[in-house]
Write an enzyme that holds these catalytic residues in place. Structure first.
Site, PDB file in Angstrom:
ATOM      1  N   CYS A 108       0.818  -1.222   0.000  1.00 38.89           N
ATOM      2  CA  CYS A 108       0.000   0.000   0.000  1.00 38.89           C
ATOM      3  C   CYS A 108       0.849   1.269   0.000  1.00 38.89           C
ATOM      4  O   CYS A 108       0.323   2.367  -0.203  1.00 38.89           O
ATOM      5  CB  CYS A 108      -0.939   0.003   1.192  1.00 38.89           C
ATOM      6  SG  CYS A 108      -2.016  -1.426   1.200  1.00 38.89           S
ATOM      7  N   HIS A 242      -2.806   7.159   3.839  1.00 36.61           N
ATOM      8  CA  HIS A 242      -3.356   5.931   3.270  1.00 36.61           C
ATOM      9  C   HIS A 242      -4.700   5.627   3.938  1.00 36.61           C
ATOM     10  O   HIS A 242      -4.821   5.638   5.162  1.00 36.61           O
ATOM     11  CB  HIS A 242      -2.361   4.785   3.480  1.00 36.61           C
ATOM     12  CG  HIS A 242      -2.882   3.453   3.073  1.00 36.61           C
ATOM     13  ND1 HIS A 242      -3.619   3.272   1.918  1.00 36.61           N
ATOM     14  CD2 HIS A 242      -2.781   2.232   3.654  1.00 36.61           C
ATOM     15  CE1 HIS A 242      -3.954   1.992   1.818  1.00 36.61           C
ATOM     16  NE2 HIS A 242      -3.456   1.346   2.855  1.00 36.61           N
ATOM     17  N   ASN A 272     -10.256   0.283   1.630  1.00 35.26           N
ATOM     18  CA  ASN A 272      -8.809   0.360   1.427  1.00 35.26           C
ATOM     19  C   ASN A 272      -8.473  -0.100   0.005  1.00 35.26           C
ATOM     20  O   ASN A 272      -8.591  -1.287  -0.301  1.00 35.26           O
ATOM     21  CB  ASN A 272      -8.128  -0.528   2.479  1.00 35.26           C
ATOM     22  CG  ASN A 272      -6.621  -0.567   2.349  1.00 35.26           C
ATOM     23  OD1 ASN A 272      -6.053  -0.118   1.347  1.00 35.26           O
ATOM     24  ND2 ASN A 272      -5.961  -1.125   3.354  1.00 35.26           N
TER      25      ASN A 272
HETATM   26  N1  COA Z   1     -17.674  -8.311  11.696  1.00 34.30           N
HETATM   27  C1  COA Z   1     -18.039  -8.587  12.960  1.00 34.30           C
HETATM   28  N2  COA Z   1     -17.160  -9.026  13.885  1.00 34.30           N
HETATM   29  C2  COA Z   1     -15.880  -9.160  13.512  1.00 34.30           C
HETATM   30  C3  COA Z   1     -15.433  -8.886  12.210  1.00 34.30           C
HETATM   31  C4  COA Z   1     -16.398  -8.457  11.274  1.00 34.30           C
HETATM   32  N3  COA Z   1     -16.084  -8.141  10.017  1.00 34.30           N
HETATM   33  N4  COA Z   1     -14.109  -9.126  12.139  1.00 34.30           N
HETATM   34  C5  COA Z   1     -13.715  -9.526  13.361  1.00 34.30           C
HETATM   35  N5  COA Z   1     -14.792  -9.566  14.192  1.00 34.30           N
HETATM   36  C6  COA Z   1     -14.842  -9.924  15.595  1.00 34.30           C
HETATM   37  C7  COA Z   1     -13.644 -10.730  16.033  1.00 34.30           C
HETATM   38  O1  COA Z   1     -13.850 -12.093  15.760  1.00 34.30           O
HETATM   39  C8  COA Z   1     -13.585 -10.425  17.509  1.00 34.30           C
HETATM   40  O2  COA Z   1     -14.527 -11.220  18.164  1.00 34.30           O
HETATM   41  P1  COA Z   1     -14.224 -11.829  19.632  1.00 34.30           P
HETATM   42  O3  COA Z   1     -14.028 -10.614  20.506  1.00 34.30           O
HETATM   43  O4  COA Z   1     -15.447 -12.602  19.933  1.00 34.30           O
HETATM   44  O5  COA Z   1     -12.974 -12.632  19.477  1.00 34.30           O
HETATM   45  C9  COA Z   1     -14.105  -8.993  17.614  1.00 34.30           C
HETATM   46  O6  COA Z   1     -14.801  -8.734  16.381  1.00 34.30           O
HETATM   47  C10 COA Z   1     -13.042  -7.957  17.800  1.00 34.30           C
HETATM   48  O7  COA Z   1     -12.071  -8.167  16.839  1.00 34.30           O
HETATM   49  P2  COA Z   1     -10.737  -7.361  16.922  1.00 34.30           P
HETATM   50  O8  COA Z   1      -9.755  -8.012  16.029  1.00 34.30           O
HETATM   51  O9  COA Z   1     -10.404  -7.124  18.343  1.00 34.30           O
HETATM   52  O10 COA Z   1     -11.181  -5.959  16.306  1.00 34.30           O
HETATM   53  P3  COA Z   1     -10.289  -4.685  16.128  1.00 34.30           P
HETATM   54  O11 COA Z   1     -10.882  -3.606  16.949  1.00 34.30           O
HETATM   55  O12 COA Z   1      -8.828  -4.942  16.259  1.00 34.30           O
HETATM   56  O13 COA Z   1     -10.567  -4.335  14.605  1.00 34.30           O
HETATM   57  C11 COA Z   1      -9.588  -4.483  12.433  1.00 34.30           C
HETATM   58  C12 COA Z   1     -10.176  -5.241  13.597  1.00 34.30           C
HETATM   59  C13 COA Z   1      -9.163  -5.461  11.355  1.00 34.30           C
HETATM   60  C14 COA Z   1     -10.645  -3.533  11.881  1.00 34.30           C
HETATM   61  C15 COA Z   1      -8.372  -3.628  12.950  1.00 34.30           C
HETATM   62  O14 COA Z   1      -7.525  -4.429  13.718  1.00 34.30           O
HETATM   63  C16 COA Z   1      -7.590  -3.010  11.817  1.00 34.30           C
HETATM   64  O15 COA Z   1      -8.087  -2.160  11.099  1.00 34.30           O
HETATM   65  N6  COA Z   1      -6.314  -3.387  11.634  1.00 34.30           N
HETATM   66  C17 COA Z   1      -5.518  -2.885  10.530  1.00 34.30           C
HETATM   67  C18 COA Z   1      -5.970  -3.526   9.229  1.00 34.30           C
HETATM   68  C19 COA Z   1      -5.416  -2.859   8.015  1.00 34.30           C
HETATM   69  O16 COA Z   1      -5.406  -1.661   7.931  1.00 34.30           O
HETATM   70  N7  COA Z   1      -4.979  -3.671   7.040  1.00 34.30           N
HETATM   71  C20 COA Z   1      -4.466  -3.196   5.793  1.00 34.30           C
HETATM   72  C21 COA Z   1      -3.187  -2.487   5.956  1.00 34.30           C
HETATM   73  S1  COA Z   1      -2.596  -1.858   4.450  1.00 34.30           S
END
Ligand code: COA
Length: 316
Positions: A108, A242, A272
């Site tokens: 990215c 980004h 994204n």
């Molecule tokens: N819908 C509903 N629930 C979801 C889900 C979805 N799409 N994806 C994950 N969950 C659940 C998980 O299973 C977890 O459940 P649990 O608590 O029962 O285990 C809960 O939601 C929380 O998940 P968590 O991983 O703690 O959420 P988060 O606050 O860290 O958010 C992301 C997850 C992916 C949005 C976040 O970590 C993020 O944006 N990371 C960077 C990703 C990124 O930018 N990638 C590209 C880079 S170029």
């Protein structure tokens, strides 16, 4: 170096969070609260090549140049249907340029890395006009049975034509080897000799780790580039970051201590779009006359690697 033309292209199909909730265990509330994303555009009846060509043609046309005046074509792409030839070769004929080109894959952060290459080529006298095309189809490497990654991405392309000028001030690049934070393994052909066979698998991500690293490293890149140019964070008019997650943007914003209006977003609409996200945002801001001559603009991106990059412009 300065920007003399921009263009962007998005697939015609818009997919909402509610659409995704019809086949994934997710909801509009979860996705919009955790990421800021409401909709994304996904490839359906067009190809990535169509998007790349459309964005490139718009940028060339906006620059006032004819395609044969472009001296070099830089294409940023993470993955597409072709492993070879490169995307630059595939689109060259359709956009009518005759110059050589090359593909880069810095995830990215590809756009900011491509800007550095373009600037260096111009300074070396190798090119007067460079076309950068960032074209990405992350929807094609997500696992659509999994809610963790598929909800985050959108497809799209952004392009810029760069010409002589003094607007591009500085760039800072970071690379920290950490494959496991975000990776996509492709299938390779079986040989009679290799013991271990890689079957390939869709995009894998450690979301929380990536989130933390993205906020801290991006903020450091920005601070470094500003420090080197003796520009304070408050002197900057816009931060074009980004578009990966609104909360990541918010994290970087709070470290820099700058007001929200300096951090334009379009992640709500597009998700994204990997290396295309900044050039698409730039194209939209220029179309809305939001950027004026003399404005100080920071661009900063991060992605699989882990890689990140930031640059500073004083707009001309
Ligand atoms: N819908 C509903 N629930 C979801 C889900 C979805 N799409 N994806 C994950 N969950 C659940 C998980 O299973 C977890 O459940 P649990 O608590 O029962 O285990 C809960 O939601 C929380 O998940 P968590 O991983 O703690 O959420 P988060 O606050 O860290 O958010 C992301 C997850 C992916 C949005 C976040 O970590 C993020 O944006 N990371 C960077 C990703 C990124 O930018 N990638 C590209 C880079 S170029």
């Amino acid at each position: 170096m300065k920007v003399i033309g921009t263009g962007s292209a998005l697939p015609s199909l818009t997919v909402s969070n509610d659409d995704l909730a019809t086949f994934l265990d997710t909801s509009d509330a979860w996705i919009s609260t955790r990421t800021g994303i409401k909709t994304r555009h996904l490839l359906s009846n067009e190809t990535l090549y169509d998007l790349a060509v459309e964005a490139a043609n718009k940028a060339i046309s906006a620059s006032g140049l004819t395609p044969d005046q472009i001296d070099f074509l830089l294409v940023s792409n993470v993955a597409n249907e072709h492993i070879t030839p490169g995307l630059s070769c595939i689109i060259q004929k359709r956009i009518g340029v005759t110059c050589p080109g090359l593909d880069i894959n810095v995830a990215c952060a590809g756009f900011v890395n491509a800007l550095m290459l373009a600037d260096d080529m111009m300074k070396a006298g190798r090119a007067k006009y460079v076309l950068i095309v960032c074209a990405e189809e992350p929807s094609k490497y997500c696992n659509w049975q999994e809610r963790d990654t598929s909800i985050l991405f959108g497809d799209g392309a952004g392009a810029v034509v760069l010409g002589p000028g003094n607007a591009f001030k500085n760039v800072h690049l970071t690379m920290i080897s950490d494959r496991d934070v975000l990776y996509y393994e492709r299938h390779m052909e079986k040989t009679p000799f290799e013991q271990k066979q890689v079957e390939g698998q869709p995009l894998m991500m450690k979301g929380k780790d990536l989130f933390r690293t993205a906020v801290s490293e991006s903020a450091k890149d920005v601070q470094k580039v500003l420090e080197e140019e003796k520009v304070s964070a408050s002197d900057v008019d816009y931060y074009l970051l980004h578009q990966a997650n609104k909360r990541i943007i918010e994290g970087i914003r709070s470290i820099l201590g700058q007001p929200e209006e300096k951090f334009p977003t379009n992640i709500e609409k597009y998700g994204n779009t990997s290396s295309a996200s900044i050039p698409i945002l730039l194209d939209e801001m220029l179309a809305e006359n939001k950027i004026k001559k003399g404005d100080k603009i920071v661009m900063s991106a991060f992605g699989a690697g882990f890689v990140s990059a930031a640059c500073l412009w004083e707009w001309e």
